[in-house]
Scaffold this active site. Structure first.
Site, PDB file in Angstrom:
ATOM      1  CB  ALA A 233      -0.987   0.284   1.474  1.00  0.00           C
ATOM      2  CB  ALA A 234       3.033   2.278   2.652  1.00  0.00           C
TER       3      ALA A 234
ATOM      4  CG  ASP B 192       0.624  -1.730   8.257  1.00  0.00           C
ATOM      5  OD1 ASP B 192      -0.471   0.251   8.073  1.00  0.00           O
ATOM      6  OD2 ASP B 192      -0.114  -1.973   7.739  1.00  0.00           O
TER       7      ASP B 192
ATOM      8  CB  CYS C 280      -8.510  -5.088   2.688  1.00  0.00           C
ATOM      9  SG  CYS C 280      -7.354  -3.936   3.471  1.00  0.00           S
TER      10      CYS C 280
ATOM     11  CG  ASN D 280      -3.028   3.227  -0.032  1.00  0.00           C
ATOM     12  OD1 ASN D 280      -2.468   3.008  -1.452  1.00  0.00           O
ATOM     13  ND2 ASN D 280      -3.741   2.109   0.778  1.00  0.00           N
TER      14      ASN D 280
ATOM     15  CB  ALA E 211      -6.036  -6.855  -2.533  1.00  0.00           C
TER      16      ALA E 211
END
Ligand SMILES: Cc1cc2nc3c(=O)[nH]c(=O)nc-3n(C[C@H](O)[C@H](O)[C@H](O)COP(=O)(O)OP(=O)(O)OC[C@H]3O[C@@H](n4cnc5c(N)ncnc54)[C@H](O)[C@@H]3O)c2cc1C
Length: 588
Positions: free
Chosen positions: A13-14, A306, A45, A328, A43
């Protein structure tokens, strides 16, 4: 002259957000993205939903295609390649790939987007064959392989996903174990049950969904139970033994749970190994301390996602809350700012530095048809931090009651009694929980007060909401309390007071029929429409708590009594409907 180079460690994500943003900001740098796993920007999640078959296509888990990413953004993506060391003196990273080949590469700017590592619970036998994490694609592939071995269907035919309640589905005789009752553990439990697997969830704390206040998690407990799951709270797995094709967990209490597949969801901690190795300051939370521009204490080194801290807006203090939205955004900010640092002097481009305002920890999960989530400050965190807050509950429908399919929703708002500033909200229900939480998260970010909530102008038509939406109702209730018009009391306080030496008088203003169907012990029934004739039955010189089913009729009764001279009347927030749920809290 050779190009300057931005290196990013971590490509989910980041990291992926940082890389794409950096390229949009600066065309003249080399961007190298290192990822120790086999996939970029997948993904995570969505992984539990793939386990349960709700996401049927494995390919849809891959949000970004590395080839497209390379071509479109000219980013050098190195999958299966771990950054093992960093030298800030030489400004270079050391890496090694899955084949054992490695090297070093210099950087001008560095972003650490290394995410988290799982918290491994101290369980003997945890490395047994039927036990899995659900954090990465390879881990989920392993779960799927196990499911195909233990379920009595081939993978294609494996348990069709239905819209109906889970308890309508026949079981398979296969047993699942989820260790940890947080959001991800519960999502995994739901998905195992989608496959017809009888599932036991074990949580060491006295409640599931730790970020929420305990009473708000009660509907989740009830939904798990109604769906056929076994929930064990206040207990922990101490040992796991393999028993032929199955395994057995032995709990601290001595209980034993036989299972065919187990998923561990005991949380994560920030992955700060590399950061620490180069002397980057960590904050009190143990995550990387960053400023609003995502800069660490080491010049030229950014951190995002995170692994790092962010400011928790309700308290203005650093927190580490691992969620995809902030990861993000932080990645985007770090990528922007790192790329601006490397902009050539000759480039006349205006520099728009981005800053991270802070986070609210807004999160949501669906568990066995019930949706629960929260944003901002909870009462329990406020208590721990010794922050004075007030809370109110509203029970209402997600949309107009006369339109088919309306569901009860419980909304809790937490606010500062001194200035009315909204600090937090939690909701549990079905459809529409997300909408209320998002509205209230936006209100918190905007610094709104509970009086502002009274003035929310929300869209309304019968299928979507109510003219007096539950979010607006929360404003009416809390603002009325602040104006001294209607003092509320929570079910927990009610039960405490009822058990005290001087219990309040409890009046139930529901109809005699409702009362006969079930009532709180010691409650005296005076239906609202009889209250004017029977006022003399209510003492003026003792504390009185008044309630109805959800809180509105008792509010009307409270106003009638106050206008007739009663001064010590409190209205039970959420009424009997909520109190009876709270009362059955330990029933699971
Ligand atoms: C099953 C699951 C469900 C989730 N559901 C939700 C949800 O519904 N909503 C939500 O908001 N959040 C959810 N999350 C959390 C969300 O996925 C994370 O907050 C988000 O992925 C964090 O992004 P990140 O880039 O900071 O870290 P990560 O996604 O952890 O990525 C970090 C990457 O860095 C790589 N890396 C680490 N060290 C090195 C190194 N030395 N060299 C090379 N690479 C390295 C790792 O391999 C990893 O791939 C979920 C997470 C999981 C696991």
């Amino acid at each position: 002259m050779s190009k300057k180079r931005l290196i990013i460690v971590g490509a989910v994500a980041a990291g992926a957000s940082a890389a794409a943003k950096a390229r949009r900001v600066n065309e003249d740098i080399e961007i190298v993205l290192f990822e120790s796993g086999s996939y970029m920007s997948f993904a995570n999640c969505g992984l539990p939903y793939y386990v349960g078959g709700e996401i049927a296509n494995r390919d849809s888990l891959f949000v970004a295609n590395p080839d497209v990413f390379k071509k479109r953004f000219q980013i050098d993506i190195r999958l299966n390649t771990e950054v093992t060391a960093i030298s800030t003196e030489r400004q270079e990273v050391t890496f090694v790939n899955a084949d054992g080949q490695g090297g070093t590469l210099g950087y001008d700017s560095l972003i650490l987007a290394t995410g988290t590592v799982p918290i491994i619970p101290p369980i003997e036998g945890l490395d047994g064959p039927h036990i899995f994490f659900c954090r990465t694609v390879p881990e989920v592939d392993a779960i799927m392989q196990r499911l195909s071995a233990i379920l009595p269907h081939d993978m294609e035919g494996m348990r069709q996903i239905q819209d109906g309640p889970l308890h309508d589905m026949e079981g398979t005789g296969v047993h699942g174990l989820v260790i940890g009752g947080g959001y991800i553990g519960l999502e995994c439990a739901e998905q195992l049950m989608h496959r017809g697997i009888h599932t036991t969830v074990i949580e060491a704390m006295p409640q599931v969904m730790g970020p929420l206040d305990p009473e708000m998690t009660q509907p989740i407990k009830m939904a798990l139970r109604d769906s056929g799951a076994t929930l064990i709270l206040n207990d922990a797995v101490e040992r796991i033994e393999q028993q032929g094709e199955r395994s057995q967990a032995i709990l601290r209490s001595g209980r034993r749970v036989v299972f065919d597949v187990a998923i561990i969801g005991t949380g994560v901690r920030p992955n700060v190994k590399l950061a620490q190795s180069i002397g980057v300051d960590l904050g009190k939370t143990g995550a990387i301390a960053v400023d609003a521009q995502q800069r660490t204490s080491v010049p030229g080194v950014y951190a995002a996602g995170d692994n790092s801290e962010a400011i928790f807006l309700p308290t203005n203090t650093p927190v580490n809350i691992p969620l995809a939205g902030p990861a993000n955004k932080e990645g985007r900010i770090a990528g922007n700012n790192a790329a601006l640092d490397l902009l050539k002097d000759t480039d006349k481009k205006e520099k728009h530095w981005l800053t991270m305002k802070g986070v609210l920890g807004t999160s949501i999960a669906r568990v066995c048809g019930v949706v629960a989530g929260g944003t901002g400050l909870t009462e329990k965190v406020a208590k721990r931090l010794d922050i004075s807050v007030k809370a109110a509950y509203v029970l209402g429908l997600n949309h107009a009651g006369y339109y088919p399919g309306a569901h009860l929703m419980i909304l809790k708002v937490v606010y500062d009694p001194a200035d009315g500033r909204l600090l937090g909200a939690q909701a549990v229900g079905q459809d529409g929980v997300d909408k209320r939480l998002d509205v209230l998260a936006t209100a918190i970010l905007g610094g709104m007060t509970v009086e502002d909530l009274e003035n929310l102008d929300l869209c309304y038509a019968p299928p979507f909401g109510s003219a007096k939406d539950i979010a607006i109702m929360s404003g009416f209730i809390t603002a009325n309390s602040r104006r001294g018009l209607s003092e509320g009391v929570s079910p927990m306080t009610l039960f405490e007071e009822l058990n005290s030496e001087t219990p309040p008088v409890l009046i139930d203003v529901r109809t005699t029929r409702e009362y006969a169907d079930g009532h709180l012990e010691t409650a005296i029934n005076i239906p609202l429409d009889e209250i004017r004739e029977r006022m003399n039955e209510i003492p003026k010189d003792q504390p009185v708590i008044i309630h109805c089913q959800t809180g509105y009729r008792s509010y009307v009764a409270q106003q009638i009594l106050q206008n007739n001279g009663w001064t010590n009347i409190r209205n039970l927030c959420g009424g009997y409907a909520f109190a009876s749920r709270v009362l059955s809290m330990d029933a699971v």
